[in-house]
Motif scaffolding. Structure first.
Motif, PDB file in Angstrom:
ATOM      1  N   UNK B  96      43.628  37.625  32.432  1.00  0.00           N
ATOM      2  CA  UNK B  96      43.466  39.036  31.662  1.00  0.00           C
ATOM      3  C   UNK B  96      42.144  39.290  30.979  1.00  0.00           C
ATOM      4  N   UNK B  97      41.464  38.122  30.843  1.00  0.00           N
ATOM      5  CA  UNK B  97      39.914  38.568  30.309  1.00  0.00           C
ATOM      6  C   UNK B  97      39.051  39.517  30.974  1.00  0.00           C
ATOM      7  N   UNK B  98      39.367  39.241  32.474  1.00  0.00           N
ATOM      8  CA  UNK B  98      38.712  40.314  33.290  1.00  0.00           C
ATOM      9  C   UNK B  98      38.694  41.841  32.911  1.00  0.00           C
ATOM     10  N   UNK B 247      40.575  50.903  39.720  1.00  0.00           N
ATOM     11  CA  UNK B 247      41.488  49.886  39.584  1.00  0.00           C
ATOM     12  C   UNK B 247      41.060  48.466  39.495  1.00  0.00           C
ATOM     13  N   UNK B 248      41.803  47.601  38.912  1.00  0.00           N
ATOM     14  CA  UNK B 248      40.932  46.195  38.790  1.00  0.00           C
ATOM     15  C   UNK B 248      40.178  46.120  37.443  1.00  0.00           C
ATOM     16  N   UNK B 249      40.236  47.055  36.615  1.00  0.00           N
ATOM     17  CA  UNK B 249      39.369  47.253  35.647  1.00  0.00           C
ATOM     18  C   UNK B 249      40.238  46.897  34.154  1.00  0.00           C
ATOM     19  N   UNK B 250      41.282  47.166  34.323  1.00  0.00           N
ATOM     20  CA  UNK B 250      41.978  47.037  32.973  1.00  0.00           C
ATOM     21  C   UNK B 250      42.158  48.151  32.321  1.00  0.00           C
ATOM     22  N   UNK B 408      38.429  40.600  42.066  1.00  0.00           N
ATOM     23  CA  UNK B 408      39.285  39.292  41.920  1.00  0.00           C
ATOM     24  C   UNK B 408      40.345  39.564  40.919  1.00  0.00           C
ATOM     25  N   UNK B 409      40.297  40.551  39.854  1.00  0.00           N
ATOM     26  CA  UNK B 409      41.105  40.908  39.187  1.00  0.00           C
ATOM     27  C   UNK B 409      42.442  41.548  39.680  1.00  0.00           C
ATOM     28  N   UNK B 412      44.522  39.057  41.472  1.00  0.00           N
ATOM     29  CA  UNK B 412      45.406  38.309  40.650  1.00  0.00           C
ATOM     30  C   UNK B 412      46.472  39.029  40.160  1.00  0.00           C
ATOM     31  N   UNK B 413      46.198  40.199  39.863  1.00  0.00           N
ATOM     32  CA  UNK B 413      47.472  41.109  39.117  1.00  0.00           C
ATOM     33  C   UNK B 413      48.394  41.523  40.258  1.00  0.00           C
ATOM     34  N   UNK B 414      47.978  41.506  41.448  1.00  0.00           N
ATOM     35  CA  UNK B 414      48.999  41.899  42.573  1.00  0.00           C
ATOM     36  C   UNK B 414      49.930  40.464  42.719  1.00  0.00           C
ATOM     37  N   UNK B 415      49.327  39.371  42.735  1.00  0.00           N
ATOM     38  CA  UNK B 415      50.153  38.168  42.851  1.00  0.00           C
ATOM     39  C   UNK B 415      51.086  38.188  41.928  1.00  0.00           C
ATOM     40  N   UNK B 416      50.611  38.245  40.503  1.00  0.00           N
ATOM     41  CA  UNK B 416      51.440  38.318  39.255  1.00  0.00           C
ATOM     42  C   UNK B 416      52.524  39.092  39.406  1.00  0.00           C
ATOM     43  N   UNK B 417      52.034  40.568  39.788  1.00  0.00           N
ATOM     44  CA  UNK B 417      53.209  41.423  39.708  1.00  0.00           C
ATOM     45  C   UNK B 417      54.378  41.231  40.797  1.00  0.00           C
TER      46      UNK B 417
END
Lengths: 45, 530
Positions: B96-98, B247-250, B408-409, B412-417
């Motif tokens: 999540x630091x990303x 997207x992918x920014x947070x 990258x982020x 990661x977030x789609x795998x998590x979700x």
């Protein structure tokens, strides 16, 4: 403009404009949800 | 326990406009038309819209629902938002630091770009470009970014832009960000429509134009179907969707974390996402290219787009506006650079909120303190992009923070979700309080199709990432030259690029350390992630 370019432009811009207006109109017109009036409504499903 | 972060959105329209403003950026007007020209003209819209449907919309649904989910536990930045979705595995907070890193690093160079638009608005009003030749106006831009006059004006507008962003952020979500979005987005669309009308109605032989405005439209929209099966074109389309939707920014998660648990996110996400598409495809394709081709012809514009849209937007358009007479030139300059400014500031404000949310949530900082901390951070990080723009530091930040980190982020977030949090729970989150029925096919797309596309984008980018890391292009240039001055310049450039990478890595490590400290603080205070 040649017909291929014209068709492509009108189709893409027409669809995008129509969908944008549709969703934004819904945002403006859907009535707001009432605030939860009890703890149970805030609980997890 | 007292809560230091009690922000909220003032209205639903304000939230949607702020979210759309977050997505709409300078790339909508400067990058999209150039990408379309370079990747099959009208045919580019096919992979572009397919990527929007299969990657953009799913990521919008995911990020909005992740944000609202995390907000329920009082999290307003991605380290603890993503961790709240899988609280047993502590490493997620470092992924999540990303979501803070990207916003800080992108804001660092983006605010500089935004400050150019302010300066150009000023020069349009002051009439600085009146009577100047094309070369003089082009040289003005070159001089501006190379700080050739001592850089006073460049630095003044940059600092002014940083202060403006910081001040607005210090006013909070509803008092600052939302107000700017409510003023900025309608003005941006109005300016865009006015310029688009002027662009497409250009007539050859009038006001110095050599082509009708429709010649540019024809060039931009004529489909070259042979490019449809090119992997390069699909990669460009996927990349453009990333850039354009933010997207992918947070930042989407951060904005959405202030949405109440039972309020809609599905319709809001669609409205903001499609509004961005309207600005990009309808307005973005009707200004830069039709006007530029109207005055310069196709060959010259194709040559100019090789170096991207920045040159056309800042070096060429101010000269072309001069052909419309002094008054109209000034108004067109205000509209064009005003439009770019509003596109920029609504995005840069969104980049400030995750960092502020983190400081307010975890360290109980006040909103004003957090805003000034953000301002100071982007001043320090942005200084190298201002001073060493010509050495490529600006582009280097853009590549690592504004391109690679997003992919990258997002992966990661789609795998998590979809796979860790679980698609059934995720689907419930997306549909909770929804004011529209989300088509069930998106459940399948989110679980299987989007991760595959994101994985492909990531792996297809690896050779380029490796080339960048090893400075392969610069080393090839070194081998080609024997001129000692050129060799020295290339070696200097490599040193600047390596230095900027070290700075970015140091930033990522520093944020990770702060996240670790925040986590330890939570443990000590007996506050869990969920």
């Amino acid at each position: 403009m040649n017909s291929e370019a014209l068709i492509m432009m009108i189709a893409a811009e027409g669809i995008i404009t129509a969908v944008t207006i549709y969703f934004f109109y819904k945002v403006l017109t859907v009535p707001p949800k009432p605030e939860p009036d009890s703890y149970s409504e805030n609980d997890d499903d | 326990m007292t809560k230091s972060n009690v922000e909220s959105w003032g209205s639903r329209v304000g939230l949607v406009l702020a979210m759309a403003g977050n997505a709409v950026g300078l790339g909508n007007f400067l990058r999209f038309p150039v990408q379309a020209i370079q990747n099959g003209g009208g045919a580019f819209i096919i992979p572009y819209l397919v990527c929007f449907l299969l990657m953009g919309i799913p990521l919008l649904f995911i990020e909005w629902s992740m944000g609202r989910f995390g907000g329920r536990f009082g999290h307003h930045s991605t380290p603890f938002i993503v961790n709240s979705m899988d609280p047993k595995r502590v490493f997620w907070k470092y992924i999540g630091v990303f979501g803070i890193f990207t916003n800080l690093a992108v804001a660092a160079y983006y605010c500089y770009l935004e400050s150019w638009t302010l300066s150009y608005i000023w020069h349009s009003v002051a009439g600085s470009f009146q009577g100047q030749t094309a070369d003089q106006i082009s040289d003005f831009f070159t001089g501006y970014i190379s700080l050739s006059d001592g850089g006073y004006e460049t630095v003044f507008f940059w600092i002014f832009c940083l202060l403006l962003n910081t001040w607005i952020l210090s006013k909070g979500l509803s008092g600052g960000v939302e107000k700017v979005a409510k003023i900025g987005m309608p003005l941006l669309i109005l300016f865009g429509i006015l310029l688009a009308i002027k662009g497409v109605t250009l007539t050859a032989g009038e006001e110095g134009a050599i082509n009708d405005g429709t010649v540019g439209l024809n060039y931009l929209w004529t489909p070259d179907y042979s490019t449809i099966w090119s992997a390069k074109v699909w990669l460009a389309a996927a990349g453009q969707i990333f850039f354009t939707l933010s997207v992918g920014m947070g930042s989407i998660q951060c904005y959405a974390s202030y949405v109440k648990r039972k309020d809609d996110i599905a319709l809001n996400a669609m409205s903001a996402g499609w509004m961005n598409e309207f600005v990009e495809v309808v307005l973005g394709s009707s200004i830069l290219i039709p006007i530029a081709i109207g005055y310069l012809g196709i060959d010259k514009v194709v040559e100019l787009t090789q170096s991207g849209g920045l040159g056309l937007g800042f070096k060429t358009l101010p000269y072309l506006f001069q052909q419309w007479g002094d008054v109209l030139a000034a108004l067109a300059g205000i509209a064009w650079f005003g439009l770019l400014f509003f596109a920029g500031i609504t995005s840069s404000l969104a980049m400030g909120t995750p960092c502020m949310g983190f400081l307010m949530d975890e360290f109980k900082w006040k909103r004003e303190q957090s805003a000034w901390a953000f301002g100071l951070a982007i001043f320090i990080l942005g200084l190298p992009t201002v001073l060493f723009f010509e050495q490529g530091v600006f582009d280097e930040y853009d590549y690592w923070a504004g391109t690679v980190s997003l992919v990258v982020f997002a992966l990661a977030e789609i795998i998590l979700f979809a796979w860790v949090f679980g698609m059934d729970k995720g689907w419930k989150e997306i549909n909770r309080g929804a004011d529209i029925k989300v088509p069930p096919v998106f459940k399948f797309i989110i679980q299987f199709v989007t991760p595959v596309i994101l994985g492909w984008v990531f792996f297809a980018s690896l050779p380029d990432i490796w080339k960048k890391i090893t400075n392969a292009d610069l080393k090839a240039k070194l081998l080609e030259t024997t001129d000692p001055a050129q060799i020295q310049a290339i070696n200097d450039q490599m040193a600047y690029l390596n230095g900027s990478r070290v700075l970015l890595v140091a930033l990522f490590i520093s944020i990770s350390y702060l996240v670790y400290v925040a986590y330890r603080k939570r443990v000590k205070e007996g506050r869990g992630i969920v």
